[in-house]
Design an enzyme around this catalytic site. Structure first.
Site, PDB file in Angstrom:
ATOM      1  N   GLU A   1     -63.716 -53.153 157.427  1.00  0.00           N
ATOM      2  CA  GLU A   1     -63.700 -53.671 158.460  1.00  0.00           C
ATOM      3  C   GLU A   1     -64.474 -52.085 159.401  1.00  0.00           C
ATOM      4  OE1 GLU A   1     -59.435 -54.282 158.931  1.00  0.00           O
ATOM      5  OE2 GLU A   1     -59.444 -56.158 158.062  1.00  0.00           O
TER       6      GLU A   1
ATOM      7  N   GLU B   1     -60.648 -60.985 152.724  1.00  0.00           N
ATOM      8  CA  GLU B   1     -60.075 -60.934 152.315  1.00  0.00           C
ATOM      9  C   GLU B   1     -58.874 -61.376 153.842  1.00  0.00           C
ATOM     10  OE1 GLU B   1     -59.347 -55.802 153.627  1.00  0.00           O
ATOM     11  OE2 GLU B   1     -58.591 -56.930 155.038  1.00  0.00           O
TER      12      GLU B   1
END
Length: 325
Positions: A129, A248
């Site tokens: 991320e 995710e």
């Protein structure tokens, strides 16, 4: 092992099985899905209550703090004090490459096999991320990805490689920017298509967090999730031609609501039900714990056997390898 990572068929990602686990192997047959070298941002949704906030900021900002302590400054003369400095600091970049080399070259003390030669390791992730706030050009993160992916492949050409981006659309996909879930996401340094055009990256990553990104009811979030997953599969098919892993996702309780989202996420991410079977590479949810786990603080924990439902019905046919995200 023994084949270029890019030669791995797309469907292998969607049907990954840990064959050694199914054979009942011991320590020499362990299976690691993939490991991220560093977390880009401080954990805001998945904090560990055992540590105070000042110690939860590891990953990228830890490198920045070390570089600051070593006296490095930005090109404009200012001190290094932002998470974004991780991607431009010369010290951070050098240290990261040294760390990656160390991990990839480490020899397993049980098997005697170096990680870069170990067929039990499926793939590596450079970073989880990453965001570079304020960079609408996308150049800062892209330059970092280009440099670090080339370095990782120079040390380990046997394993697949990816970057754990959330999947925000950037200037390469102007027709998709309106689908971004967060205002200004196109100015956070990520550009899904451009990022994965890099030839050193073997498959694409996308995340989806409807409860964290959107302020609307579950029906609205559900429709967004479907559009988000389908859009990334379509762009992969039409541009860089690599499998897409839904790396995710999660959903708050109640379980009937969670099951609805899980059912659709699995349906859209796995052949034959996916809308783009040629590029649907698989799905990983965040995160599984034993029933009664005392440190559930983010609301996304799937606790087994307490929460048996769609999670179990979709995952039991496969011996999924463990992700270290």
């Amino acid at each position: 092992k023994g084949h270029p990572a890019s030669a791995v068929p797309h469907e292998l990602l969607g049907r990954l099985r840990c064959d050694a686990a199914r054979r009942g192997g011991g320590a020499t047959h362990s299976c690691v899905f993939f490991s991220s070298f560093v977390r880009a941002r401080a954990e805001t949704r998945r904090p560990d209550p055992r540590f105070p906030p000042s110690h939860r900021s590891g990953g990228a900002i830890a490198y920045v703090n070390w570089a600051h302590a070593a006296g490095e400054r930005r090109a404009d003369g200012h001190s290094l004090d932002r998470q974004e400095d991780f991607f431009t600091s010369q010290l951070c970049r050098a240290w990261f490459k040294r760390f990656a080399t160390h991990v990839l070259s480490r020899v397993n003390t049980i098997t005697g096999v170096a990680y870069r030669d170990d067929p039990a390791i499926f793939a590596w992730e450079l970073i989880n991320e990453p965001r570079v706030l304020g960079d609408a050009s996308g150049d800062i993160l892209q330059n970092w990805i280009d440099e670090m992916s080339a370095h990782a492949k120079s040390v380990d050409a046997n394993h697949m490689l990816t970057v754990g981006i959330e999947g925000f659309w950037g200037k390469t996909s102007p027709h998709r920017v309106g689908e971004n879930p967060i205002d200004g996401a196109e100015r956070m340094g990520c550009d899904f298509v451009r990022n994965f055009l890099n030839p050193n990256l073997d498959f694409a990553s996308v995340h989806v967090w409807p409860d964290l990104w959107l302020y609307c009811d579950d029906d609205c979030k559900f429709e967004f999730m479907k559009t988000w997953i389908a859009g990334h599969l379509e762009e992969s098919r039409d541009t860089f031609d690599k499998p897409v892993l839904l790396e995710e996702f999660g959903k708050y309780r109640p379980l009937d609501s969670r099951d609805r989202f899980f059912r659709e996420a699995f349906r859209m991410s796995l052949p034959p039900s996916t809308p783009v079977p040629s590029h649907a590479g698989g799905v990983l949810f965040w995160h599984m714990d034993p029933s009664g786990y005392p440190h559930e603080t983010d609301g996304f924990s799937v606790q087994l056997p307490r929460d048996i439902g769609e999670t179990a019905s979709h995952t039991t046919p496969f011996a999924w390898c463990t992700p270290f995200l």
